[in-house]
Design a protein around this motif. Structure first.
Motif, PDB file in Angstrom:
ATOM      1  N   ASP A 532     -73.609 -39.712 -23.327  1.00 44.41           N
ATOM      2  CA  ASP A 532     -74.451 -38.529 -23.498  1.00 44.41           C
ATOM      3  C   ASP A 532     -74.959 -38.061 -22.140  1.00 44.41           C
ATOM      4  OD1 ASP A 532     -76.672 -36.780 -24.112  1.00 44.41           O
ATOM      5  OD2 ASP A 532     -77.970 -38.529 -23.975  1.00 44.41           O
ATOM      6  N   TRP A 533     -74.698 -36.808 -21.794  1.00 48.87           N
ATOM      7  CA  TRP A 533     -75.214 -36.242 -20.544  1.00 48.87           C
ATOM      8  C   TRP A 533     -75.969 -34.953 -20.855  1.00 48.87           C
ATOM      9  CZ3 TRP A 533     -75.543 -39.311 -16.516  1.00 48.87           C
ATOM     10  CH2 TRP A 533     -74.746 -40.457 -16.522  1.00 48.87           C
ATOM     11  N   SER A 534     -76.954 -35.089 -21.725  1.00 51.27           N
ATOM     12  CA  SER A 534     -77.782 -33.952 -22.118  1.00 51.27           C
ATOM     13  C   SER A 534     -78.699 -33.543 -20.971  1.00 51.27           C
ATOM     14  CB  SER A 534     -78.643 -34.325 -23.326  1.00 51.27           C
ATOM     15  OG  SER A 534     -79.554 -35.353 -22.943  1.00 51.27           O
ATOM     16  N   MET A 535     -79.311 -32.373 -21.106  1.00 49.98           N
ATOM     17  CA  MET A 535     -80.270 -31.910 -20.089  1.00 49.98           C
ATOM     18  C   MET A 535     -81.422 -32.900 -19.933  1.00 49.98           C
ATOM     19  SD  MET A 535     -79.397 -29.175 -18.465  1.00 49.98           S
ATOM     20  CE  MET A 535     -80.938 -28.531 -17.843  1.00 49.98           C
ATOM     21  N   ASP A 536     -81.910 -33.404 -21.051  1.00 50.47           N
ATOM     22  CA  ASP A 536     -83.017 -34.368 -20.992  1.00 50.47           C
ATOM     23  C   ASP A 536     -82.621 -35.591 -20.183  1.00 50.47           C
ATOM     24  OD1 ASP A 536     -84.639 -32.733 -22.438  1.00 50.47           O
ATOM     25  OD2 ASP A 536     -84.413 -33.797 -24.343  1.00 50.47           O
ATOM     26  N   LYS A 537     -81.408 -36.062 -20.430  1.00 49.57           N
ATOM     27  CA  LYS A 537     -80.956 -37.253 -19.706  1.00 49.57           C
ATOM     28  C   LYS A 537     -80.803 -36.955 -18.205  1.00 49.57           C
ATOM     29  CE  LYS A 537     -77.496 -40.757 -19.117  1.00 49.57           C
ATOM     30  NZ  LYS A 537     -76.454 -41.611 -19.669  1.00 49.57           N
ATOM     31  N   LEU A 538     -80.223 -35.799 -17.878  1.00 48.33           N
ATOM     32  CA  LEU A 538     -80.029 -35.466 -16.464  1.00 48.33           C
ATOM     33  C   LEU A 538     -81.365 -35.383 -15.734  1.00 48.33           C
ATOM     34  CD1 LEU A 538     -77.155 -32.806 -16.481  1.00 48.33           C
ATOM     35  CD2 LEU A 538     -77.016 -35.223 -15.889  1.00 48.33           C
ATOM     36  N   ASN A 539     -82.347 -34.758 -16.369  1.00 51.72           N
ATOM     37  CA  ASN A 539     -83.674 -34.679 -15.746  1.00 51.72           C
ATOM     38  C   ASN A 539     -84.249 -36.065 -15.505  1.00 51.72           C
ATOM     39  OD1 ASN A 539     -84.085 -31.850 -15.409  1.00 51.72           O
ATOM     40  ND2 ASN A 539     -84.305 -31.650 -17.619  1.00 51.72           N
ATOM     41  N   LEU A 540     -84.038 -36.950 -16.459  1.00 51.63           N
ATOM     42  CA  LEU A 540     -84.545 -38.327 -16.351  1.00 51.63           C
ATOM     43  C   LEU A 540     -83.818 -39.084 -15.230  1.00 51.63           C
ATOM     44  CD1 LEU A 540     -86.598 -40.140 -18.000  1.00 51.63           C
ATOM     45  CD2 LEU A 540     -84.572 -41.157 -19.043  1.00 51.63           C
ATOM     46  N   VAL A 541     -82.493 -38.928 -15.160  1.00 50.91           N
ATOM     47  CA  VAL A 541     -81.701 -39.623 -14.137  1.00 50.91           C
ATOM     48  C   VAL A 541     -82.103 -39.159 -12.733  1.00 50.91           C
ATOM     49  CG1 VAL A 541     -79.371 -39.959 -13.194  1.00 50.91           C
ATOM     50  CG2 VAL A 541     -79.757 -40.131 -15.657  1.00 50.91           C
ATOM     51  N   GLY A 542     -82.293 -37.842 -12.557  1.00 55.21           N
ATOM     52  CA  GLY A 542     -82.720 -37.327 -11.254  1.00 55.21           C
ATOM     53  C   GLY A 542     -84.045 -37.914 -10.819  1.00 55.21           C
ATOM     54  N   GLU A 543     -84.978 -37.994 -11.748  1.00 54.74           N
ATOM     55  CA  GLU A 543     -86.297 -38.562 -11.456  1.00 54.74           C
ATOM     56  C   GLU A 543     -86.202 -40.065 -11.202  1.00 54.74           C
ATOM     57  OE1 GLU A 543     -90.816 -38.562 -13.350  1.00 54.74           O
ATOM     58  OE2 GLU A 543     -89.154 -37.746 -14.546  1.00 54.74           O
ATOM     59  N   ARG A 544     -85.313 -40.732 -11.944  1.00 50.28           N
ATOM     60  CA  ARG A 544     -85.122 -42.182 -11.772  1.00 50.28           C
ATOM     61  C   ARG A 544     -84.602 -42.494 -10.369  1.00 50.28           C
ATOM     62  NH1 ARG A 544     -81.419 -43.560 -15.974  1.00 50.28           N
ATOM     63  NH2 ARG A 544     -83.219 -43.870 -17.351  1.00 50.28           N
ATOM     64  N   ILE A 545     -83.633 -41.697  -9.908  1.00 47.99           N
ATOM     65  CA  ILE A 545     -83.053 -41.914  -8.575  1.00 47.99           C
ATOM     66  C   ILE A 545     -84.131 -41.773  -7.499  1.00 47.99           C
ATOM     67  CG2 ILE A 545     -81.468 -40.922  -6.853  1.00 47.99           C
ATOM     68  CD1 ILE A 545     -79.646 -40.168  -9.308  1.00 47.99           C
ATOM     69  N   TRP A 546     -84.953 -40.722  -7.626  1.00 45.31           N
ATOM     70  CA  TRP A 546     -85.996 -40.481  -6.617  1.00 45.31           C
ATOM     71  C   TRP A 546     -86.979 -41.652  -6.553  1.00 45.31           C
ATOM     72  CZ3 TRP A 546     -85.901 -36.939  -2.916  1.00 45.31           C
ATOM     73  CH2 TRP A 546     -87.033 -36.838  -2.094  1.00 45.31           C
ATOM     74  N   ASN A 547     -87.399 -42.131  -7.710  1.00 43.12           N
ATOM     75  CA  ASN A 547     -88.373 -43.219  -7.764  1.00 43.12           C
ATOM     76  C   ASN A 547     -87.774 -44.548  -7.308  1.00 43.12           C
ATOM     77  OD1 ASN A 547     -91.219 -42.571  -9.220  1.00 43.12           O
ATOM     78  ND2 ASN A 547     -89.650 -41.126  -9.891  1.00 43.12           N
ATOM     79  N   MET A 548     -86.478 -44.763  -7.585  1.00 42.62           N
ATOM     80  CA  MET A 548     -85.812 -45.978  -7.105  1.00 42.62           C
ATOM     81  C   MET A 548     -85.770 -45.991  -5.571  1.00 42.62           C
ATOM     82  SD  MET A 548     -81.842 -47.167  -7.709  1.00 42.62           S
ATOM     83  CE  MET A 548     -81.196 -45.599  -7.124  1.00 42.62           C
ATOM     84  N   GLU A 549     -85.422 -44.854  -4.980  1.00 37.14           N
ATOM     85  CA  GLU A 549     -85.405 -44.768  -3.516  1.00 37.14           C
ATOM     86  C   GLU A 549     -86.804 -45.011  -2.949  1.00 37.14           C
ATOM     87  OE1 GLU A 549     -81.857 -41.360  -3.048  1.00 37.14           O
ATOM     88  OE2 GLU A 549     -83.963 -40.761  -3.099  1.00 37.14           O
ATOM     89  N   ARG A 550     -87.814 -44.472  -3.624  1.00 33.26           N
ATOM     90  CA  ARG A 550     -89.203 -44.658  -3.201  1.00 33.26           C
ATOM     91  C   ARG A 550     -89.579 -46.139  -3.224  1.00 33.26           C
ATOM     92  NH1 ARG A 550     -93.309 -41.943  -0.511  1.00 33.26           N
ATOM     93  NH2 ARG A 550     -95.335 -42.792  -1.121  1.00 33.26           N
TER      94      ARG A 550
END
Length: 615
Positions: A532-550
């Protein structure tokens, strides 16, 4: 399925190349390229590792859309701990190398350890081996690519390599592929050089297979290409003028950093602009710009191919630079030009050629020269220390300094430290226009307030491609916001940062975001990738990547105090233009941004945020 499901692990210490399965659970959570490679890196190294030690790792990674018919699907990233910043580094490059890696059957190559002698990696589909690079060490990126193609008698091999800057650990060394495309920022080339890895040469003939729903993918990519073609920026402005279209625009806004950010407008901006590149020269009746060029699969074609004036002082005795080659883009033209007060377009092209040839980031190089010129003008550095007169505006000094830095000679060694280390060494750290040790790109945050917050909070140090609020504040994309106010900027910056994580991780160019929103990317990913690559999931993945780098940066020893701007931008008001009298309002925006991110007042992600993101 978008992925080849294969990783190549190269242990440089042992000299081994071992295939392994891609972690598909991680691919589902982090998509690919930037996100997925960062997950691998963070899982495998100590965040406090010295970037130039054998214990650091370096990963080259593609995304699920790399190598496909998605427009701009030629991107790959280099992920490591950055030599320049001591923070997570993810440097993105176009050209044809990324697609070739995908065609050879690999999603990712992980380099670990350090080779006892110079080597290059040769990959031909499933075959991978380390080969002696003693004969390549000391060669430029251009010579290295040519030599490898000749050696293997295959002009279609794609090569990614370092020049002398990477070999000598210039802190802003980059990795160059296809002669003038580069994983440019954060010193990834210095990391590669520290491992005695000279180049990666790839030949892939497998193509891309396993797209989940090909008819749907064809429809989605065709619809998305139409959006690019119909857009004024991606369909007209960038093809005709390249990123250089911004020079006069940003200058008029009073946001063109000039002479090490002393000024916000450059009186000679018109002489180094896109329009100037189109103008015929008196010397030969030809324009510097020869044509535009595209990376793999790109329908925008913003790249510049230029030809230098053969009578210019920099090259009149150097015929090797007379041919057409990679031309100036906006960031390089600004850093080599306005940042130093230099209005000589041919000198900028010469310096740009040397950066490509020797593997140096022109943004950090140019901005470091700007800091050195200010120290020269204020008497902190003398002519004897630099080896030449270096006032703002001297094209001769710029050309000599790029040669010295490229060859590691004299004061060039000092410039190779980058501006933060250079200015600290001479007792004036405040003169380095950088965040987390990485020099600013071409936007003054007094005139474009959101960019100040984007720079300060960027996980890889000052960067325009991690939250390009210029799109909104200047171009009105996707909505117009006022560049001179701080209102609403924390929310805007977060939205841009999270969305960019998806563009980068998909394996497409962030320039598509001038026309596309995530709603244009989503159907392409949904059709290409299983799951599943819904809009909700994409928004979550983008935020997850940023926080992981942080989280990585916090563990590496960075903190909220590193989310800051140089004093000049917060205390010295802009002298001219629309932003006259303004400083950047970072101190107001930062606490609001932390709140919007779900972080505490020290910039640490709250437990609830981590739980929601599955971190």
């Amino acid at each position: 399925m978008g992925w080849n499901r294969k990783v190549l692990r190269v242990n440089l210490s042992a000299g081994t190349c071992t295939p392994e399965q891609l972690n598909m659970a991680w691919a589902n959570d982090y998509l690919g390229s930037r996100g997925l490679a960062s997950k691998y890196l963070i899982s495998e190294i100590d965040p406090k590792v010295d970037p130039l030690s054998p214990d650091n790792k370096m990963i080259m990674a593609t995304g699920p859309l790399t190598g496909t018919m998605a427009s701009t699907g030629g991107r790959y990233t280099v992920v490591t701990k950055g030599a320049l910043t001591n923070a997570i580094a993810c440097s993105n490059s176009g050209g044809f190398f990324g697609a070739e890696m995908k065609f050879a059957g690999w999603d990712m190559i992980i380099f670990e350890g350090k080779s006892p002698k110079p080597v290059y990696l040769y990959v031909e589909n499933d075959k991978a081996e380390l080969r002696d690079a003693g004969h390549l060490w000391g060669k430029t990126c251009w010579e290295t690519e040519e030599t490898i193609k000749r050696l293997h008698q295959d002009p279609l091999i794609r090569v990614s390599s370092i020049g002398g800057a990477g070999e000598n650990q210039v802190m802003f060394a980059c990795i160059v592929n296809d002669l003038h495309r580069a994983a440019g920022r954060s010193g990834v080339g210095a990391v590669m050089g520290s491992k005695n890895l000279k180049a990666v040469a790839i030949r892939g003939t497998k193509g891309v297979s396993g797209i989940k729903d090909f008819p749907a993918f064809l429809a989605a990519t065709n619809a998305a290409k139409k959006v690019l073609a119909d857009n004024a920026v991606t369909g007209q402005g960038l093809p005709k003028y390249g990123t250089q279209v911004l020079m006069n625009v940003i200058n008029e806004m009073g946001a063109l950093p000039t002479r090490n950010h002393r000024d916000v407008q450059f009186e000679e901006a018109g002489k180094i602009s896109a329009e100037a590149m189109h103008e015929k020269r008196p010397s030969d009746g030809k324009a510097q710009l020869v044509t535009n060029a595209a990376c793999f699969g790109c329908t925008i074609a913003c790249g510049r191919i230029s030809k230098i004036d053969e009578t210019h002082f920099s090259v009149k005795n150097s015929p090797k630079y007379w041919g057409a080659s990679g031309g100036l883009e906006y960031e390089a033209a600004w850093a080599l030009g306005a940042a130093n007060g230099v209005g000589d377009l041919e000198a900028l092209q010469y310096a740009n050629l040397l950066c490509n040839e020797h593997g140096m980031d022109p943004i950090s190089f140019g901005a470091t020269v700007g800091a050195a010129m200010e120290m020269y003008e204020t008497g902190i550095l003398s002519k004897e220390q630099i080896g030449l007169d270096a006032p703002f505006g001297s094209a001769e000094a710029l050309c000599q300094l790029v040669e010295m830095t490229a060859h590691g000679k004299g004061f060039g060694k000092e410039l190779g430290l980058g501006s933060a280390r250079l200015c600290a060494k001479y007792g004036h750290p405040e003169l380095s226009m950088s965040v987390k040790g990485q020099e600013f790109p071409a936007y003054d945050s007094r005139g474009i307030q959101g960019m100040g917050l984007a720079y300060a909070t960027s996980n890889r140090g000052a960067c325009h491609l991690r939250g390009y609020t210029v799109a909104s504040e200047v171009l009105g994309i996707p909505v117009k916001t006022d560049p001179l106010t701080t209102d609403g900027k924390p929310e805007l910056v977060k939205a841009f940062q999270d969305a960019t994580g998806i563009f980068d991780s998909a394996g497409i160019c962030v320039f598509t975001s001038f026309a596309w929103t995530l709603a244009d990317v989503q159907p392409q990913l949904q059709a290409a990738c299983e799951g599943d690559w819904s809009m909700d999931k994409l928004n979550l993945v983008g935020e997850r990547i940023w926080n992981m780098e942080r989280q990585f940066n916090l563990a590496a020893g960075l903190s909220a105090k590193d989310d800051d701007l140089p004093p000049r931008l917060k205390t010295e008001p802009a002298k001219t233009g629309p932003a006259k009298g303004l400083v950047n309002g970072l101190d107001k925006m930062k606490p609001e941004y932390y709140k919007v991110r779900g972080w505490d007042s020290a910039g640490v992600p709250e437990q609830a945020t981590l739980q929601r993101l599955g971190l």
